[in-house]
Design a protein around this motif. Structure first.
Motif, PDB file in Angstrom:
ATOM      1  N   VAL A 149       1.339  -1.433   0.223  1.00 55.31           N
ATOM      2  CA  VAL A 149       0.333  -0.327  -0.228  1.00 55.31           C
ATOM      3  C   VAL A 149       0.991   1.102  -0.441  1.00 55.31           C
ATOM      4  O   VAL A 149       1.726   1.279  -0.116  1.00 55.31           O
ATOM      5  CB  VAL A 149      -0.601   0.181   1.288  1.00 55.31           C
ATOM      6  CG1 VAL A 149      -1.867  -1.048   0.891  1.00 55.31           C
ATOM      7  CG2 VAL A 149      -0.145  -0.433   2.689  1.00 55.31           C
ATOM      8  N   VAL A 150       0.494   2.513  -0.609  1.00 51.56           N
ATOM      9  CA  VAL A 150       1.520   3.855  -0.526  1.00 51.56           C
ATOM     10  C   VAL A 150      -0.017   4.401  -1.587  1.00 51.56           C
ATOM     11  O   VAL A 150      -0.721   4.579  -0.616  1.00 51.56           O
ATOM     12  CB  VAL A 150       1.943   3.904  -2.381  1.00 51.56           C
ATOM     13  CG1 VAL A 150       2.921   2.369  -2.496  1.00 51.56           C
ATOM     14  CG2 VAL A 150       0.886   3.645  -3.252  1.00 51.56           C
ATOM     15  N   ASP A 151       1.103   5.699  -0.670  1.00 47.05           N
ATOM     16  CA  ASP A 151       0.516   7.255  -0.373  1.00 47.05           C
ATOM     17  C   ASP A 151      -0.119   7.327  -1.880  1.00 47.05           C
ATOM     18  O   ASP A 151       0.295   7.080  -2.677  1.00 47.05           O
ATOM     19  CB  ASP A 151       1.736   8.785   0.182  1.00 47.05           C
ATOM     20  CG  ASP A 151       1.466   8.580   1.202  1.00 47.05           C
ATOM     21  OD1 ASP A 151       1.759   9.937   1.644  1.00 47.05           O
ATOM     22  OD2 ASP A 151       1.131   7.569   2.368  1.00 47.05           O
ATOM     23  N   LYS A 152      -1.706   8.185  -1.534  1.00 49.63           N
ATOM     24  CA  LYS A 152      -2.222   7.891  -3.304  1.00 49.63           C
ATOM     25  C   LYS A 152      -1.001   9.343  -3.888  1.00 49.63           C
ATOM     26  O   LYS A 152      -1.457   9.398  -4.869  1.00 49.63           O
ATOM     27  CB  LYS A 152      -3.480   9.175  -2.690  1.00 49.63           C
ATOM     28  CG  LYS A 152      -4.373   8.501  -1.736  1.00 49.63           C
ATOM     29  CD  LYS A 152      -5.413   9.791  -1.927  1.00 49.63           C
ATOM     30  CE  LYS A 152      -6.658   8.875  -0.311  1.00 49.63           C
ATOM     31  NZ  LYS A 152      -7.270   9.868   0.251  1.00 49.63           N
ATOM     32  N   PHE A 153      -0.400  10.293  -3.318  1.00 48.84           N
ATOM     33  CA  PHE A 153       1.100  10.942  -4.952  1.00 48.84           C
ATOM     34  C   PHE A 153       1.227   9.943  -5.652  1.00 48.84           C
ATOM     35  O   PHE A 153       1.388  10.584  -6.806  1.00 48.84           O
ATOM     36  CB  PHE A 153       1.762  11.744  -4.006  1.00 48.84           C
ATOM     37  CG  PHE A 153       2.862  10.435  -3.531  1.00 48.84           C
ATOM     38  CD1 PHE A 153       3.796  10.655  -4.164  1.00 48.84           C
ATOM     39  CD2 PHE A 153       3.189   9.998  -2.346  1.00 48.84           C
ATOM     40  CE1 PHE A 153       5.503   9.723  -4.274  1.00 48.84           C
ATOM     41  CE2 PHE A 153       4.022   9.955  -2.091  1.00 48.84           C
ATOM     42  CZ  PHE A 153       4.743   9.787  -2.506  1.00 48.84           C
ATOM     43  N   VAL A 154       1.982   8.646  -5.553  1.00 46.24           N
ATOM     44  CA  VAL A 154       2.392   7.688  -5.958  1.00 46.24           C
ATOM     45  C   VAL A 154       1.671   7.138  -7.617  1.00 46.24           C
ATOM     46  O   VAL A 154       1.818   7.135  -8.394  1.00 46.24           O
ATOM     47  CB  VAL A 154       2.617   6.278  -5.105  1.00 46.24           C
ATOM     48  CG1 VAL A 154       3.424   5.001  -6.550  1.00 46.24           C
ATOM     49  CG2 VAL A 154       3.388   6.867  -4.646  1.00 46.24           C
ATOM     50  N   PHE A 155      -0.578   7.474  -7.010  1.00 43.87           N
ATOM     51  CA  PHE A 155      -0.857   7.277  -8.109  1.00 43.87           C
ATOM     52  C   PHE A 155      -1.477   8.177  -9.535  1.00 43.87           C
ATOM     53  O   PHE A 155      -1.705   7.891 -10.432  1.00 43.87           O
ATOM     54  CB  PHE A 155      -2.363   6.828  -7.670  1.00 43.87           C
ATOM     55  CG  PHE A 155      -2.638   5.508  -6.849  1.00 43.87           C
ATOM     56  CD1 PHE A 155      -2.463   4.189  -7.216  1.00 43.87           C
ATOM     57  CD2 PHE A 155      -2.437   5.519  -5.704  1.00 43.87           C
ATOM     58  CE1 PHE A 155      -2.629   3.000  -6.837  1.00 43.87           C
ATOM     59  CE2 PHE A 155      -2.287   4.185  -4.680  1.00 43.87           C
ATOM     60  CZ  PHE A 155      -2.606   3.399  -5.482  1.00 43.87           C
ATOM     61  N   LYS A 156      -0.721   9.450  -8.614  1.00 47.35           N
ATOM     62  CA  LYS A 156      -0.824  10.529  -9.469  1.00 47.35           C
ATOM     63  C   LYS A 156       0.550  10.502 -10.272  1.00 47.35           C
ATOM     64  O   LYS A 156       0.970  11.470 -11.675  1.00 47.35           O
ATOM     65  CB  LYS A 156      -0.567  11.570  -8.485  1.00 47.35           C
ATOM     66  CG  LYS A 156      -1.733  11.982  -8.202  1.00 47.35           C
ATOM     67  CD  LYS A 156      -2.433  12.895  -7.048  1.00 47.35           C
ATOM     68  CE  LYS A 156      -3.687  12.983  -6.400  1.00 47.35           C
ATOM     69  NZ  LYS A 156      -3.496  14.443  -5.910  1.00 47.35           N
TER      70      LYS A 156
END
Length: 317
Positions: A149-156
């Protein structure tokens, strides 16, 4: 043809001389300046270009997966699982890169069970390349896929969508973590603050972090502590302006700390013995126990403060 090239060359020289005269430039002086600052320029260039190699690996992996996804012949050739063959191929390449560049090793891989849920808590380096390497080891030698699981910024981040899809990486929420453990997966979590604002003294930046302990108690799963020797010597975060950058991060969650490195230092991951949850323990007590375990691993295996030069000698000599 040859005469034309000579004519062009002579005219270029002529116009260059006129240009230098027009702007009152001293070519000899400029050459002297370049000779003076050339070593510094090359060093700075190396510091910022080396981290780009890991980006090339990540984007190269993502591109490979994108091609693989749309190539039906490859899908049929490997297996019915869409991503199995692709991840297997990438794991071999990443393990080879880890061995050649960092002499990478793992101690305690047998602590990862061949089935059943387990939670890995690890010290987060500036770039968690050590975890990428561990992922491949668990995939190849324990036949398991680590869920992340990662921080949301990674998906950007542009260009990584296929990689995130193939590795089944999800946003870091308590509900998602609980679901992964309930489904019997190996789950790995860590902290972004530690990645951005720790340094070569390898201090843990956990604040009052105990969410992972509550998760382990609720899911009734063991916790495996993890630390990688010299992970901060492979990549470093810039310390200049750290207070301002941390203030910005706390307000916006934007990881704006510059990174440099990809130095060929020796890296070795240590996986501690599973810490079994005790129903009588509170989340605070369990979190403290895990923290003490990781700190003991750091005290035992890591030179502090860390030294890039000494870690380099660890690798080659």
């Amino acid at each position: 043809m040859e005469s034309t090239l000579i004519w062009l060359w002579n005219n270029l020289i002529h116009y260059f001389i006129l240009l230098t005269q027009h702007f009152n430039l001293d070519v000899i002086y400029l050459a002297w300046l370049w000779g003076l600052f050339k070593p510094l320029c090359l060093v700075l260039l190396a510091l910022w270009l080396l981290p780009a190699t890991i980006l090339l690996f990540l984007y190269g992996s993502s591109l490979f997966l994108l091609i693989y996804k749309h190539w039906n012949r490859l899908k049929a050739a490997y297996s019915e699982d869409l991503w199995f063959g692709a991840i297997n191929t990438l794991a071999v390449f990443w393990e080879l890169q880890a061995t050649i560049w960092h002499g990478y090793e793992v101690e305690g891989l047998e602590h990862i069970p061949v089935k059943g849920p387990v939670l890995i808590i690890f010290y987060h380096a500036a770039i968690p390349i050590d975890f990428y390497y561990l992922y491949t080891k668990i995939w190849l030698y324990r036949n398991r896929r680590v869920r992340v699981v990662v921080d949301k910024f990674v998906f950007k981040i542009p260009g990584l969508a296929t990689l995130l899809e193939a590795l089944e990486i999800q946003p870091a929420t308590a509900a998602m973590c609980k679901l992964m453990l309930d489904e019997g997966h190996v789950l790995a979590v860590s902290g972004v603050r530690e990645a951005l604002f720790s340094d070569n003294n390898y201090q843990l930046i956990w604040k009052d972090r105990k969410g992972f302990a509550k998760l382990a108690i609720d899911a009734k799963v063991p916790i495996i502590p993890m630390f990688t020797k010299n992970c901060r010597e492979a990549f470093r975060s810039v310390s200049c302006g750290r207070r301002l950058l941390r203030y910005i991060y706390e307000k916006t969650r934007l990881p704006l700390v510059p990174i440099y490195g990809m130095f060929p230092v020796k890296m070795k991951t240590y996986l501690g013995k599973p810490i079994i949850h005790d129903p009588s323990q509170t989340p605070e007590e369990l979190a403290k126990k895990v923290r003490e375990s990781i700190e003991q691993m750091i005290d035992t295996y890591q030179r502090r403060p860390g030294s890039i030069i000494k870690a380099f000698f660890d690798r080659f000599f």
